[in-house]
Design an enzyme around this catalytic site. Structure first.
Site, mmCIF file in Angstrom:
data_model
loop_
_atom_site.group_PDB
_atom_site.id
_atom_site.type_symbol
_atom_site.label_atom_id
_atom_site.label_comp_id
_atom_site.label_asym_id
_atom_site.label_seq_id
_atom_site.Cartn_x
_atom_site.Cartn_y
_atom_site.Cartn_z
ATOM 1 N N LYS B 79 -84.010 -76.438 38.837
ATOM 2 C CA LYS B 79 -83.450 -75.093 38.954
ATOM 3 C C LYS B 79 -84.230 -74.353 40.039
ATOM 4 O O LYS B 79 -85.465 -74.463 40.082
ATOM 5 C CB LYS B 79 -83.573 -74.381 37.596
ATOM 6 C CG LYS B 79 -82.965 -72.993 37.544
ATOM 7 C CD LYS B 79 -83.010 -72.421 36.122
ATOM 8 C CE LYS B 79 -82.354 -71.051 36.034
ATOM 9 N NZ LYS B 79 -82.316 -70.525 34.658
ATOM 10 N N SER B 159 -77.888 -68.683 32.866
ATOM 11 C CA SER B 159 -78.156 -68.743 34.276
ATOM 12 C C SER B 159 -78.327 -70.165 34.827
ATOM 13 O O SER B 159 -78.111 -70.374 36.026
ATOM 14 C CB SER B 159 -79.414 -67.944 34.605
ATOM 15 O OG SER B 159 -80.560 -68.508 34.002
ATOM 16 N N SER B 183 -79.995 -69.189 28.557
ATOM 17 C CA SER B 183 -79.676 -69.704 29.893
ATOM 18 C C SER B 183 -79.685 -71.223 30.034
ATOM 19 O O SER B 183 -79.268 -71.740 31.070
ATOM 20 C CB SER B 183 -80.625 -69.107 30.929
ATOM 21 O OG SER B 183 -80.220 -67.798 31.254
#
Lengths: 95, 493
Positions: B79, B159, B183
Site C-alpha cells: 500500500k 482505503s 480499511s
C-alpha cells in the site's frame, strides 16, 4: 451546535488552511451536518467513565538515549522543497 | 501464464521449493498481468526492475541452498502508505506526490527480509481517508468485479482498495493494507478476498504514514486465510521504533488452522442486525452462521450495547488524531510548497493546495473537537464512550471465543452512487468495522457468498486481543465450508 462562518474561519486558521468563499461555505455545511450527527453521543451516560486513550497493552516504553543512525543529513534534506547549506529555507520572518 | 497469477501463496511456495517454478517466472507472470490490467489503476508506482532483481536473488538463494525467508520469492504489493526507502511514497496525495523516503517501514522491511519480491506501490484513499479510493490524488481504482452489464463501474472499497483490487485481479499474490476503521476489511469484502486487521499492537506502525495513531494497524490481504496467516507472521513483532507494539512472541499462525472448531462458542451480536439491514448481506451472514454451526460450533446470541455509538466516536477520535498527525505537512520538509509572502501564508497555501477535500474536512473536524471550549464536550466524551465500546467486547469475550458479523453493510457500490453521497452517508459504510477498531481487537474479513448480482459479500471474525489464532482457525473452517473460490471475470478469462 452551529458551525458558523466565524467558527470555520477560526478553525481553518488554527489548522493553517484558507479557502475561497464558496469552498468555505461548502466545508461549513459539511462540518455542521457531521457535528449534528455526532450529537447523539450526548445521550450516553458517561458518569464516572475514564476516557480510553490507548488500547495498547504497554505502558510507557523507555529506551536508552543513544544515536542509532546518523550522518544522513543529505538524505533527509533531499525532500526539502527549499534548502540552503543544509538548512531548511522559509520566507523571511524578521525584517 | 494465467495459472501462475491464480496461485495462492502457500501453493506457490510449494512449487518454488520443489523447483517446479522459479520466482522470476512467477514475477514475470505478475508483471505481464499488471500491464494488461493498467485500466484498473491498482498501482500508483510499478517497480518491475526492483521486482526482477528481488526475484533473481531469491532464485539464486534457492539454487545455492542458502537459508530462505518464509515467503522467499513471493511477489507482493505494498500500500502506498508504507515508506519504502528510495521509492516514492505518496499516501495517494498531492502533498506527498514527490516524496521519496530515506528509510523503510518496519513491516515492509520484515517482508523484504522474508524474501518477498516487491512489484510496486498500490493505490489507497488519500492519507487512507475514505472507503472507495475515490479520494486518491492518482485517480480511482476500479473493482475487478463488474456490474450486471459487465462494466467496471464499481469501487474496490477503501482505503486499501488498490491492495484489494490487485490481489483480486492477480496483480500480486498478497499485499499490505492498513486499517484504521475498516480499511482492510471493507475492501476485502468488496473485492472477494481475505484480509486481517490484527490486534492493535501486533505490528509496528513505524514508517506507515500516520492517520490516527491510536487506531492505525498494518495487516495482510491475500486470497486465502492461510496466506494471510503466513504473511502476518512475517509482518508482526516489536521493533524498538513503535512503543505501542506488544513485546509478545509472534506465533506460527498457520499452526492454528486445525480444521476443528467443535465446541467453540461463536457470538452473534443483535446490534449488528438493525432494521433495514441489506437483505443479501443478512442472507450471507445467516449462511455463515449455519456453516459454523454445522462444523460443530456453538452459536450464542450476545449483545454489544454501545455498538451504535461506534461510528460517531470513531470519526471524532480519528479526525482529532489526524488533525494532529497531518500538521507536519507544512511546506518545509515534504517536497510540496506553495509560496507565500509570510511563513503563515506559505503554510496556508501549501496545505490548502496539497490536501484533497476529504482530508480537509477531517482536519477541520479534528481541529474543532480539540479546540478550547469544545475539547471536553466532543473529544473527551468520545474517549469515554470508546471505553464503553471496549468494555462491551471484553464482557462478550468472557462467554464467547469469537464473534461473527458482516464486514460491510452492502456489496461494492458504484462510483455514480458514491459520488452523490453526503460525507455522513459515506461514513455509514464503516458501521460494522469501527467498533472492533476502537476496541483494538483482531478481525478477519473473508468472502462467504455472492449478492443477487454476483458480487462478493464478506463476513468478519472478531477475536480477543492477541488471539489471532482463534480468528484464523474459525476463518479457515468457514472458508472451506463456504467454498468461495470465485474470481472476477477478467481473471477467469
Amino acid at each position: 451546535m452551529s458551525f458558523n462562518e466565524q467558527t470555520i474561519k477560526t478553525i481553518a486558521n488554527l489548522a493553517r488552511l484558507k479557502f475561497p468563499k464558496e469552498d468555505e461555505a461548502k466545508f461549513m455545511a459539511d462540518i455542521d451536518s457531521i457535528l449534528n450527527w455526532v450529537e447523539q453521543l450526548k445521550g450516553v451516560d458517561v458518569t464516572g467513565i475514564e476516557p480510553l486513550v490507548s488500547v495498547s497493552p504497554r505502558e510507557n516504553a523507555i529506551r536508552s538515549d543513544v544515536v542509532t543512525e546518523g550522518n544522513i543529513q543529505s538524505e533527509l534534506m533531499a525532500n526539502a522543497p527549499e534548502s540552503v547549506q543544509g538548512f531548511y529555507e522559509v520566507p523571511r520572518m524578521v525584517e | 501464464m494465467t495459472e501462475l497469477v491464480n496461485l495462492h501463496i502457500s501453493e506457490a511456495l510449494d512449487l518454488l521449493n520443489k523447483k517446479e517454478i522459479s520466482s522470476v517466472e512467477l514475477t514475470k507472470a505478475h508483471l505481464s498481468e499488471m500491464e494488461k490490467a493498467r485500466f484498473l489503476n491498482a498501482y500508483i508506482t510499478e517497480t518491475p526492475e526492483r521486482a526482477l532483481a528481488d526475484a533473481e536473488a531469491s532464485d539464486k538463494r534457492r539454487a545455492n541452498g542458502d537459508s530462505l525467508g518464509a515467503l522467499d520469492g513471493i511477489p507482493i504489493a505494498n500500500k502506498d502508505l508504507y515508506c519504502t526507502a528510495g521509492i516514492r511514497t505518496t499516501a495517494a496525495s498531492k502533498m506527498l506526490s514527490h516524496f521519496v523516503p530515506p528509510y523503510e517501514s518496519t513491516v515492509t522491511q520484515k517482508l523484504k527480509d522474508a524474501g518477498t519480491v516487491m512489484l510496486g506501490k498500490v493505490n489507497t484513499d488519500q492519507f487512507a481517508m475514505g472507503g472507495s479510493t475515490m479520494t486518491s490524488y492518482f485517480g480511482v481504482t476500479k473493482n475487478p468485479w463488474t456490474d450486471e452489464k459487465g462494466e467496471y463501474s464499481l469501487v474496490p472499497g477503501g482505503s486499501s482498495g488498490g491492495s484489494a483490487a490487485a490481489v483480486s485481479a492477480g496483480l500480486c499474490m498478497g499485499a499490505t493494507g492498513s486499517d484504521t476503521g475498516g480499511s482492510i476489511r471493507q475492501p476485502a469484502s468488496f473485492c472477494g478476498i481475505t484480509g486481517i486487521k490484527p490486534t492493535y499492537g501486533r505490528c509496528s506502525r513505524y514508517g506507515i504514514v500516520a492517520f490516527a495513531s491510536s487506531l492505525d494497524q498494518a495487516g495482510p490481504m491475500a486470497r486465502s486465510v492461510k496466506d494471510c496467516a503466513l504473511m502476518l507472521r512475517e509482518m508482526a513483532g516489536a521493533d524498538g521504533h513503535d512503543s505501542t507494539v506488544a513485546e509478545l512472541p509472534v506465533p506460527d499462525f498457520t499452526a492454528a488452522l486445525t480444521g476443528d472448531i467443535r465446541g467453540k462458542k461463536i457470538g452473534i451480536p443483535k446490534e449488528y442486525r438493525p432494521d433495514g439491514l441489506n437483505a443479501e448481506v443478512a442472507r450471507v451472514w445467516d449462511k455463515g452462521i449455519q456453516l459454523l454451526q454445522d462444523a460443530g460450533a456453538e452459536i450464542v446470541d450476545i449483545s454489544l450495547p454501545h455498538t451504535k455509538y461506534a461510528l460517531p466516536v470513531y470519526y471524532i477520535v480519528a479526525c482529532a488524531e489526524a488533525s494532529s498527525n497531518l500538521s507536519r505537512y507544512d511546506g518545509v520538509r515534504y517536497t510540496e510548497r506553495v509560496s507565500g509572502h509570510t511563513l503563515d501564508e506559505m503554510y496556508e497555501n501549501t496545505r490548502t493546495d496539497g490536501f484533497g477535500p476529504e482530508v480537509i474536512r477531517r482536519i477541520l473536524l479534528g481541529t474543532f473537537v480539540l479546540s478550547a471550549g469544545f475539547y471536553d464536550a466532543y473529544y473527551t466524551r468520545a474517549q469515554r464512550v470508546r471505553r464503553l465500546i471496549y468494555e462491551d467486547f471484553k464482557k462478550a469475550f468472557e462467554t464467547v471465543d469469537a464473534i461473527v458479523v458482516p464486514a460491510a453493510p452492502t456489496p461494492a457500490l458504484s462510483y455514480e452512487a458514491m459520488k452523490n453521497m453526503s460525507p455522513v452517508d459515506t461514513y455509514l459504510g464503516d458501521v460494522f468495522t469501527t467498533p472492533s477498531s476502537l476496541a483494538g481487537v483482531p478481525s478477519l474479513s473473508l468472502p462467504v457468498g455472492l449478492s443477487n448480482t454476483g458480487l462478493p459479500i464478506g463476513l468478519q471474525i472478531i477475536g480477543k486481543h492477541f488471539d489471532e489464532n482463534t480468528v484464523f482457525q474459525v476463518g479457515d473452517v468457514l472458508e472451506k465450508a463456504a467454498g468461495f473460490n470465485l474470481m472476477p471475470h477478467r481473471v477467469k478469462g
